[in-house]
Write a protein that holds these residues in place. Structure first.
Motif, PDB file in Angstrom:
ATOM      1  N   ALA A 141       0.793  -1.232   0.000  1.00  0.00           N
ATOM      2  CA  ALA A 141       0.000   0.000   0.000  1.00  0.00           C
ATOM      3  C   ALA A 141       0.830   1.288   0.000  1.00  0.00           C
ATOM      4  CB  ALA A 141      -0.967  -0.013   1.182  1.00  0.00           C
ATOM      5  N   PRO A 142       1.820   1.445   0.887  1.00  0.00           N
ATOM      6  CA  PRO A 142       2.562   2.720   0.878  1.00  0.00           C
ATOM      7  C   PRO A 142       3.363   2.948  -0.391  1.00  0.00           C
ATOM      8  CG  PRO A 142       3.540   1.157   2.418  1.00  0.00           C
ATOM      9  CD  PRO A 142       2.237   0.583   2.008  1.00  0.00           C
ATOM     10  N   VAL A 143       3.807   1.870  -1.034  1.00  0.00           N
ATOM     11  CA  VAL A 143       4.539   2.015  -2.293  1.00  0.00           C
ATOM     12  C   VAL A 143       3.598   2.508  -3.387  1.00  0.00           C
ATOM     13  CG1 VAL A 143       5.921   0.815  -4.035  1.00  0.00           C
ATOM     14  CG2 VAL A 143       6.188   0.241  -1.612  1.00  0.00           C
ATOM     15  N   LEU A 144       2.352   2.041  -3.372  1.00  0.00           N
ATOM     16  CA  LEU A 144       1.362   2.517  -4.334  1.00  0.00           C
ATOM     17  C   LEU A 144       1.115   4.012  -4.178  1.00  0.00           C
ATOM     18  CD1 LEU A 144      -1.300  -0.358  -4.145  1.00  0.00           C
ATOM     19  CD2 LEU A 144       0.397   0.035  -5.947  1.00  0.00           C
ATOM     20  N   ILE A 145       0.975   4.460  -2.926  1.00  0.00           N
ATOM     21  CA  ILE A 145       0.722   5.882  -2.679  1.00  0.00           C
ATOM     22  C   ILE A 145       1.929   6.721  -3.078  1.00  0.00           C
ATOM     23  CG2 ILE A 145       0.265   7.632  -0.925  1.00  0.00           C
ATOM     24  CD1 ILE A 145      -1.284   5.543   0.643  1.00  0.00           C
ATOM     25  N   GLY A 146       3.113   6.299  -2.630  1.00  0.00           N
ATOM     26  CA  GLY A 146       4.322   7.063  -2.929  1.00  0.00           C
ATOM     27  C   GLY A 146       4.585   7.159  -4.416  1.00  0.00           C
ATOM     28  N   THR A 147       4.338   6.077  -5.148  1.00  0.00           N
ATOM     29  CA  THR A 147       4.535   6.091  -6.600  1.00  0.00           C
ATOM     30  C   THR A 147       3.504   6.984  -7.274  1.00  0.00           C
ATOM     31  OG1 THR A 147       5.483   3.857  -6.557  1.00  0.00           O
ATOM     32  CG2 THR A 147       4.618   4.658  -8.668  1.00  0.00           C
ATOM     33  N   GLY A 148       2.247   6.911  -6.821  1.00  0.00           N
ATOM     34  CA  GLY A 148       1.220   7.786  -7.378  1.00  0.00           C
ATOM     35  C   GLY A 148       1.543   9.248  -7.148  1.00  0.00           C
ATOM     36  N   ALA A 149       2.029   9.557  -5.946  1.00  0.00           N
ATOM     37  CA  ALA A 149       2.399  10.942  -5.633  1.00  0.00           C
ATOM     38  C   ALA A 149       3.577  11.397  -6.493  1.00  0.00           C
ATOM     39  CB  ALA A 149       2.749  11.055  -4.154  1.00  0.00           C
ATOM     40  N   ALA A 150       4.502  10.490  -6.768  1.00  0.00           N
ATOM     41  CA  ALA A 150       5.661  10.828  -7.606  1.00  0.00           C
ATOM     42  C   ALA A 150       5.215  11.112  -9.043  1.00  0.00           C
ATOM     43  CB  ALA A 150       6.676   9.688  -7.582  1.00  0.00           C
ATOM     44  N   ILE A 151       4.341  10.260  -9.578  1.00  0.00           N
ATOM     45  CA  ILE A 151       3.843  10.466 -10.938  1.00  0.00           C
ATOM     46  C   ILE A 151       3.123  11.810 -11.044  1.00  0.00           C
ATOM     47  CG2 ILE A 151       2.203   9.617 -12.669  1.00  0.00           C
ATOM     48  CD1 ILE A 151       2.793   6.781 -11.616  1.00  0.00           C
ATOM     49  N   GLY A 152       2.373  12.146 -10.002  1.00  0.00           N
ATOM     50  CA  GLY A 152       1.598  13.380 -10.002  1.00  0.00           C
ATOM     51  C   GLY A 152       2.434  14.641  -9.997  1.00  0.00           C
ATOM     52  N   GLN A 153       3.715  14.525  -9.642  1.00  0.00           N
ATOM     53  CA  GLN A 153       4.585  15.701  -9.663  1.00  0.00           C
ATOM     54  C   GLN A 153       4.978  16.109 -11.082  1.00  0.00           C
ATOM     55  OE1 GLN A 153       5.736  17.640  -6.763  1.00  0.00           O
ATOM     56  NE2 GLN A 153       3.824  16.568  -6.284  1.00  0.00           N
ATOM     57  N   ASP A 154       4.753  15.188 -12.052  1.00  0.00           N
ATOM     58  CA  ASP A 154       5.020  15.491 -13.471  1.00  0.00           C
ATOM     59  C   ASP A 154       6.448  15.991 -13.678  1.00  0.00           C
ATOM     60  OD1 ASP A 154       4.415  15.624 -16.154  1.00  0.00           O
ATOM     61  OD2 ASP A 154       3.650  17.669 -16.046  1.00  0.00           O
ATOM     62  N   LEU A 155       7.392  15.237 -13.098  1.00  0.00           N
ATOM     63  CA  LEU A 155       8.799  15.616 -13.226  1.00  0.00           C
ATOM     64  C   LEU A 155       9.565  14.610 -14.087  1.00  0.00           C
ATOM     65  CD1 LEU A 155       9.482  16.691  -9.518  1.00  0.00           C
ATOM     66  CD2 LEU A 155       9.100  18.173 -11.493  1.00  0.00           C
ATOM     67  N   GLY A 156       8.916  14.122 -15.117  1.00  0.00           N
ATOM     68  CA  GLY A 156       9.588  13.200 -16.025  1.00  0.00           C
ATOM     69  C   GLY A 156       9.624  11.773 -15.527  1.00  0.00           C
ATOM     70  N   TRP A 157       8.554  11.330 -14.867  1.00  0.00           N
ATOM     71  CA  TRP A 157       8.495   9.954 -14.376  1.00  0.00           C
ATOM     72  C   TRP A 157       8.509   8.996 -15.559  1.00  0.00           C
ATOM     73  CZ3 TRP A 157       6.005   5.273 -14.179  1.00  0.00           C
ATOM     74  CH2 TRP A 157       6.179   4.504 -13.015  1.00  0.00           C
ATOM     75  N   GLY A 158       9.386   7.967 -15.506  1.00  0.00           N
ATOM     76  CA  GLY A 158       9.501   7.059 -16.632  1.00  0.00           C
ATOM     77  C   GLY A 158      10.021   5.700 -16.224  1.00  0.00           C
ATOM     78  N   PRO A 159      10.681   4.974 -17.156  1.00  0.00           N
ATOM     79  CA  PRO A 159      11.136   3.602 -16.900  1.00  0.00           C
ATOM     80  C   PRO A 159      12.059   3.473 -15.688  1.00  0.00           C
ATOM     81  CG  PRO A 159      11.236   4.088 -19.238  1.00  0.00           C
ATOM     82  CD  PRO A 159      10.920   5.386 -18.546  1.00  0.00           C
ATOM     83  N   LEU A 160      12.981   4.430 -15.500  1.00  0.00           N
ATOM     84  CA  LEU A 160      13.884   4.357 -14.354  1.00  0.00           C
ATOM     85  C   LEU A 160      13.113   4.445 -13.047  1.00  0.00           C
ATOM     86  CD1 LEU A 160      16.713   4.270 -13.132  1.00  0.00           C
ATOM     87  CD2 LEU A 160      16.827   6.764 -13.388  1.00  0.00           C
ATOM     88  N   GLU A 161      12.143   5.334 -13.004  1.00  0.00           N
ATOM     89  CA  GLU A 161      11.328   5.486 -11.803  1.00  0.00           C
ATOM     90  C   GLU A 161      10.481   4.240 -11.555  1.00  0.00           C
ATOM     91  OE1 GLU A 161      13.105   9.053 -12.799  1.00  0.00           O
ATOM     92  OE2 GLU A 161      11.747   7.918 -14.106  1.00  0.00           O
ATOM     93  N   LEU A 162      10.077   3.575 -12.626  1.00  0.00           N
ATOM     94  CA  LEU A 162       9.333   2.326 -12.475  1.00  0.00           C
ATOM     95  C   LEU A 162      10.204   1.257 -11.822  1.00  0.00           C
ATOM     96  CD1 LEU A 162       6.816   0.616 -13.012  1.00  0.00           C
ATOM     97  CD2 LEU A 162       7.729   0.110 -15.294  1.00  0.00           C
ATOM     98  N   ILE A 163      11.471   1.202 -12.223  1.00  0.00           N
ATOM     99  CA  ILE A 163      12.415   0.276 -11.596  1.00  0.00           C
ATOM    100  C   ILE A 163      12.582   0.619 -10.118  1.00  0.00           C
ATOM    101  CG2 ILE A 163      14.830  -0.463 -11.544  1.00  0.00           C
ATOM    102  CD1 ILE A 163      14.881  -0.076 -14.592  1.00  0.00           C
ATOM    103  N   MET A 164      12.663   1.919  -9.818  1.00  0.00           N
ATOM    104  CA  MET A 164      12.786   2.344  -8.426  1.00  0.00           C
ATOM    105  C   MET A 164      11.563   1.942  -7.613  1.00  0.00           C
ATOM    106  SD  MET A 164      14.398   6.169  -8.765  1.00  0.00           S
ATOM    107  CE  MET A 164      16.079   6.435  -9.326  1.00  0.00           C
TER     108      MET A 164
END
Length: 293
Positions: free
Chosen positions: A21-44
Protein backbone atom coordinates in the motif's frame (compact mmCIF):
# COMPACT_ATOMS: atom_id res chain seq x y z
CA UNK A 1 11.57 -29.61 10.96
CA UNK A 2 9.06 -27.09 9.67
CA UNK A 3 7.43 -27.78 6.32
CA UNK A 4 7.38 -25.31 3.45
CA UNK A 5 3.72 -24.67 4.18
CA UNK A 6 4.53 -23.83 7.81
CA UNK A 7 7.27 -21.42 6.73
CA UNK A 8 4.76 -19.68 4.48
CA UNK A 9 2.30 -19.52 7.37
CA UNK A 10 5.02 -18.11 9.60
CA UNK A 11 5.72 -15.39 7.04
CA UNK A 12 2.13 -14.18 7.66
CA UNK A 13 1.41 -13.26 4.06
CA UNK A 14 -1.90 -11.69 5.05
CA UNK A 15 0.08 -8.75 6.48
CA UNK A 16 1.70 -7.97 3.12
CA UNK A 17 -1.05 -5.74 1.67
CA UNK A 18 0.08 -3.00 4.05
CA UNK A 19 3.60 -3.32 2.64
CA UNK A 20 2.34 -2.87 -0.91
CA UNK A 21 0.00 0.00 0.00
CA UNK A 22 2.56 2.72 0.88
CA UNK A 23 4.54 2.01 -2.29
CA UNK A 24 1.36 2.52 -4.33
CA UNK A 25 0.72 5.88 -2.68
CA UNK A 26 4.32 7.06 -2.93
CA UNK A 27 4.53 6.09 -6.60
CA UNK A 28 1.22 7.79 -7.38
CA UNK A 29 2.40 10.94 -5.63
CA UNK A 30 5.66 10.83 -7.61
CA UNK A 31 3.84 10.47 -10.94
CA UNK A 32 1.60 13.38 -10.00
CA UNK A 33 4.58 15.70 -9.66
CA UNK A 34 5.02 15.49 -13.47
CA UNK A 35 8.80 15.62 -13.23
CA UNK A 36 9.59 13.20 -16.02
CA UNK A 37 8.50 9.95 -14.38
CA UNK A 38 9.50 7.06 -16.63
CA UNK A 39 11.14 3.60 -16.90
CA UNK A 40 13.88 4.36 -14.35
CA UNK A 41 11.33 5.49 -11.80
CA UNK A 42 9.33 2.33 -12.47
CA UNK A 43 12.41 0.28 -11.60
CA UNK A 44 12.79 2.34 -8.43
CA UNK A 45 9.16 1.66 -7.53
CA UNK A 46 9.77 -2.09 -7.98
CA UNK A 47 12.85 -1.91 -5.76
CA UNK A 48 10.91 0.00 -3.11
CA UNK A 49 8.27 -2.73 -3.20
CA UNK A 50 10.91 -5.43 -2.72
CA UNK A 51 12.33 -3.52 0.24
CA UNK A 52 8.91 -3.10 1.82
CA UNK A 53 7.85 -6.74 1.34
CA UNK A 54 11.19 -8.15 2.53
CA UNK A 55 11.16 -5.96 5.64
CA UNK A 56 7.58 -7.01 6.46
CA UNK A 57 8.33 -10.72 6.14
CA UNK A 58 11.57 -10.20 8.05
CA UNK A 59 9.83 -8.45 10.94
CA UNK A 60 7.20 -11.21 11.00
CA UNK A 61 9.91 -13.85 11.40
CA UNK A 62 11.78 -11.66 13.89
CA UNK A 63 8.66 -11.28 16.02
CA UNK A 64 8.06 -15.03 15.77
CA UNK A 65 11.59 -15.65 17.04
CA UNK A 66 11.65 -13.04 19.83
CA UNK A 67 8.14 -13.74 21.13
CA UNK A 68 8.81 -17.47 20.92
CA UNK A 69 11.98 -17.48 23.01
CA UNK A 70 10.31 -15.25 25.61
CA UNK A 71 7.32 -17.58 25.89
CA UNK A 72 4.90 -14.88 24.79
CA UNK A 73 3.46 -17.18 22.11
CA UNK A 74 2.93 -20.20 24.36
CA UNK A 75 -0.79 -19.45 24.64
CA UNK A 76 -1.16 -17.22 21.59
CA UNK A 77 -4.57 -16.90 19.95
CA UNK A 78 -3.95 -16.16 16.29
CA UNK A 79 -1.72 -17.09 13.35
CA UNK A 80 0.62 -20.09 13.42
CA UNK A 81 4.02 -19.37 14.99
CA UNK A 82 7.12 -21.35 14.05
CA UNK A 83 9.09 -20.87 17.26
CA UNK A 84 6.20 -21.06 19.72
CA UNK A 85 4.88 -24.25 18.11
CA UNK A 86 8.39 -25.80 18.11
CA UNK A 87 8.00 -26.50 14.39
CA UNK A 88 11.31 -24.73 13.77
CA UNK A 89 14.24 -23.97 16.05
CA UNK A 90 14.76 -20.38 17.22
CA UNK A 91 18.04 -20.19 15.31
CA UNK A 92 16.32 -21.20 12.06
CA UNK A 93 13.64 -18.55 12.46
CA UNK A 94 16.24 -15.93 13.38
CA UNK A 95 18.24 -16.83 10.27
CA UNK A 96 15.11 -16.48 8.11
CA UNK A 97 14.49 -13.02 9.57
CA UNK A 98 18.01 -11.83 8.82
CA UNK A 99 17.90 -13.35 5.34
CA UNK A 100 14.85 -11.20 4.61
CA UNK A 101 16.59 -8.14 6.06
CA UNK A 102 19.50 -8.95 3.75
CA UNK A 103 17.23 -8.99 0.70
CA UNK A 104 15.75 -5.67 1.79
CA UNK A 105 19.24 -4.28 2.29
CA UNK A 106 20.47 -5.25 -1.17
CA UNK A 107 17.36 -3.90 -2.90
CA UNK A 108 17.55 -0.75 -0.80
CA UNK A 109 21.21 -0.22 -1.67
CA UNK A 110 20.48 -0.46 -5.39
CA UNK A 111 17.55 1.93 -4.96
CA UNK A 112 19.73 4.48 -3.18
CA UNK A 113 22.45 4.22 -5.82
CA UNK A 114 19.92 4.82 -8.60
CA UNK A 115 18.39 7.76 -6.74
CA UNK A 116 21.78 9.22 -5.83
CA UNK A 117 20.49 10.05 -2.34
CA UNK A 118 23.13 8.31 -0.23
CA UNK A 119 21.90 9.69 3.08
CA UNK A 120 18.92 7.36 2.68
CA UNK A 121 21.26 4.49 3.59
CA UNK A 122 20.97 5.69 7.19
CA UNK A 123 17.20 5.55 6.92
CA UNK A 124 17.47 1.98 5.67
CA UNK A 125 19.61 1.00 8.64
CA UNK A 126 17.04 2.56 10.99
CA UNK A 127 14.28 0.54 9.31
CA UNK A 128 16.12 -2.73 9.94
CA UNK A 129 16.92 -1.78 13.53
CA UNK A 130 13.29 -0.83 14.13
CA UNK A 131 12.15 -4.14 12.65
CA UNK A 132 14.45 -6.16 14.90
CA UNK A 133 14.04 -4.27 18.17
CA UNK A 134 10.25 -4.20 17.97
CA UNK A 135 10.26 -7.46 19.92
CA UNK A 136 14.00 -8.21 19.94
CA UNK A 137 16.81 -7.19 22.26
CA UNK A 138 16.76 -6.75 26.02
CA UNK A 139 14.19 -3.96 26.02
CA UNK A 140 11.93 -4.34 22.96
CA UNK A 141 9.92 -1.19 22.40
CA UNK A 142 6.93 -3.21 21.25
CA UNK A 143 6.66 -4.50 24.81
CA UNK A 144 6.50 -0.94 26.14
CA UNK A 145 3.62 0.47 24.10
CA UNK A 146 5.61 2.15 21.31
CA UNK A 147 4.80 -0.30 18.53
CA UNK A 148 2.11 1.92 17.06
CA UNK A 149 4.50 4.87 16.86
CA UNK A 150 7.02 2.80 14.91
CA UNK A 151 4.37 1.41 12.57
CA UNK A 152 3.04 4.91 11.89
CA UNK A 153 6.51 6.25 11.16
CA UNK A 154 7.94 3.38 9.11
CA UNK A 155 4.84 2.01 7.34
CA UNK A 156 3.36 5.46 6.85
CA UNK A 157 5.76 8.39 6.66
CA UNK A 158 9.00 6.62 5.74
CA UNK A 159 7.52 4.11 3.29
CA UNK A 160 5.30 6.57 1.40
CA UNK A 161 7.58 9.60 1.40
CA UNK A 162 10.71 7.48 0.87
CA UNK A 163 9.13 5.89 -2.19
CA UNK A 164 8.16 9.29 -3.55
CA UNK A 165 11.47 10.97 -2.78
CA UNK A 166 13.66 8.32 -4.38
CA UNK A 167 11.69 8.63 -7.61
CA UNK A 168 11.43 12.40 -8.03
CA UNK A 169 13.71 13.92 -5.38
CA UNK A 170 10.95 15.83 -3.63
CA UNK A 171 7.90 15.37 -1.41
CA UNK A 172 4.58 17.19 -1.51
CA UNK A 173 2.01 18.30 1.03
CA UNK A 174 -0.57 15.94 -0.45
CA UNK A 175 1.94 13.11 -0.32
CA UNK A 176 2.57 13.86 3.34
CA UNK A 177 -1.16 13.86 4.09
CA UNK A 178 -1.57 10.52 2.33
CA UNK A 179 1.41 9.15 4.27
CA UNK A 180 -0.32 10.10 7.53
CA UNK A 181 -3.47 8.33 6.37
CA UNK A 182 -1.48 5.23 5.43
CA UNK A 183 0.29 5.23 8.77
CA UNK A 184 -3.06 5.41 10.56
CA UNK A 185 -4.40 2.39 8.69
CA UNK A 186 -1.22 0.42 9.37
CA UNK A 187 -1.56 1.32 13.06
CA UNK A 188 -5.18 0.16 13.00
CA UNK A 189 -4.05 -3.33 11.97
CA UNK A 190 -1.61 -3.48 14.88
CA UNK A 191 -4.18 -2.09 17.31
CA UNK A 192 -6.70 -4.76 16.27
CA UNK A 193 -4.00 -7.41 16.68
CA UNK A 194 -3.01 -6.16 20.13
CA UNK A 195 -6.65 -5.80 21.17
CA UNK A 196 -7.08 -9.50 20.45
CA UNK A 197 -3.99 -10.32 22.51
CA UNK A 198 -4.73 -8.20 25.61
CA UNK A 199 -5.54 -11.23 27.82
CA UNK A 200 -2.33 -13.12 26.96
CA UNK A 201 -0.06 -10.07 26.72
CA UNK A 202 -1.19 -8.87 30.15
CA UNK A 203 0.10 -12.01 31.85
CA UNK A 204 3.35 -12.34 29.87
CA UNK A 205 4.64 -8.83 30.55
CA UNK A 206 4.03 -7.48 27.05
CA UNK A 207 2.72 -4.01 27.86
CA UNK A 208 1.41 -2.99 24.45
CA UNK A 209 -0.53 0.23 23.97
CA UNK A 210 -3.72 -1.86 24.01
CA UNK A 211 -2.79 -3.30 27.41
CA UNK A 212 -2.09 0.20 28.73
CA UNK A 213 -5.27 1.75 27.31
CA UNK A 214 -7.53 -1.13 28.21
CA UNK A 215 -10.15 -2.88 26.13
CA UNK A 216 -12.74 -0.10 25.74
CA UNK A 217 -10.32 2.73 24.98
CA UNK A 218 -8.43 0.59 22.48
CA UNK A 219 -11.63 0.03 20.53
CA UNK A 220 -12.28 3.78 20.41
CA UNK A 221 -8.70 4.37 19.29
CA UNK A 222 -9.15 1.84 16.49
CA UNK A 223 -12.20 3.69 15.15
CA UNK A 224 -10.24 6.98 15.25
CA UNK A 225 -7.44 5.43 13.21
CA UNK A 226 -9.87 4.07 10.61
CA UNK A 227 -11.57 7.47 10.27
CA UNK A 228 -8.31 9.43 9.87
CA UNK A 229 -7.48 8.58 6.21
CA UNK A 230 -10.98 9.47 5.08
CA UNK A 231 -10.87 12.81 6.88
CA UNK A 232 -7.50 13.47 5.24
CA UNK A 233 -9.00 12.57 1.86
CA UNK A 234 -11.47 15.43 2.34
CA UNK A 235 -8.59 17.75 3.29
CA UNK A 236 -6.48 16.81 0.25
CA UNK A 237 -9.46 16.79 -2.14
CA UNK A 238 -9.76 20.54 -2.85
CA UNK A 239 -6.18 20.61 -4.18
CA UNK A 240 -6.28 17.19 -5.85
CA UNK A 241 -9.91 16.42 -6.75
CA UNK A 242 -9.09 12.99 -8.16
CA UNK A 243 -8.05 11.79 -4.70
CA UNK A 244 -11.72 11.90 -3.70
CA UNK A 245 -12.11 8.53 -5.43
CA UNK A 246 -10.46 6.98 -2.36
CA UNK A 247 -13.77 7.59 -0.55
CA UNK A 248 -15.04 4.62 -2.56
CA UNK A 249 -13.18 2.49 -0.01
CA UNK A 250 -15.30 3.82 2.87
CA UNK A 251 -17.90 0.99 2.77
CA UNK A 252 -15.05 -1.48 3.36
CA UNK A 253 -14.54 0.11 6.79
CA UNK A 254 -17.96 -0.96 8.01
CA UNK A 255 -17.12 -4.62 8.54
CA UNK A 256 -13.95 -4.25 10.65
CA UNK A 257 -15.37 -1.30 12.62
CA UNK A 258 -18.52 -3.28 13.44
CA UNK A 259 -16.37 -6.26 14.43
CA UNK A 260 -14.29 -4.20 16.84
CA UNK A 261 -17.10 -2.08 18.30
CA UNK A 262 -19.33 -5.14 18.81
CA UNK A 263 -17.00 -6.27 21.58
CA UNK A 264 -15.63 -9.38 19.87
CA UNK A 265 -12.73 -11.10 21.62
CA UNK A 266 -9.95 -13.48 20.65
CA UNK A 267 -10.54 -15.35 17.40
CA UNK A 268 -13.59 -13.17 16.83
CA UNK A 269 -11.27 -10.26 16.03
CA UNK A 270 -9.35 -12.01 13.25
CA UNK A 271 -11.84 -10.82 10.58
CA UNK A 272 -11.10 -7.25 11.69
CA UNK A 273 -7.39 -7.82 11.05
CA UNK A 274 -8.02 -9.25 7.60
CA UNK A 275 -10.55 -6.61 6.60
CA UNK A 276 -8.46 -3.70 7.89
CA UNK A 277 -5.57 -4.86 5.72
CA UNK A 278 -7.89 -5.06 2.72
CA UNK A 279 -9.25 -1.59 3.47
CA UNK A 280 -5.73 -0.19 3.65
CA UNK A 281 -4.75 -1.68 0.31
CA UNK A 282 -7.87 -0.46 -1.51
CA UNK A 283 -7.68 3.04 -0.01
CA UNK A 284 -3.99 3.27 -0.90
CA UNK A 285 -4.57 2.11 -4.48
CA UNK A 286 -7.32 4.68 -5.01
CA UNK A 287 -5.34 7.43 -3.30
CA UNK A 288 -2.29 6.59 -5.39
CA UNK A 289 -4.33 6.80 -8.60
CA UNK A 290 -5.85 10.08 -7.45
CA UNK A 291 -2.46 11.60 -6.68
CA UNK A 292 -1.10 10.42 -10.04
CA UNK A 293 -3.81 12.42 -11.83
Amino acid sequence: MATATQWVEGARLKTLPLSVAPVLIGTGAAIGQDLGWGPLELIMAALALIVSLALQIGVNYANDYSDGIRGTDDDRVGPFRLTGSRAATPSQVKLAAFACFGVAGVAGLVLVLLAGQYWLLAVGVLCVLAAWYYTGGRKPYGYSGFGEVAVFVFFGLVAVLGTMYTQVGTISGSGFGAAVGMGSLACAVLVANNLRDIPTDSVTGKHTLAVKLGDSSTRVFYVFLIATPFVLTLVIGPWHPWTMISLIALPLARGPVMCVTAGNQGLGLIPALRDTGRLGLVWALLMGVGLAF
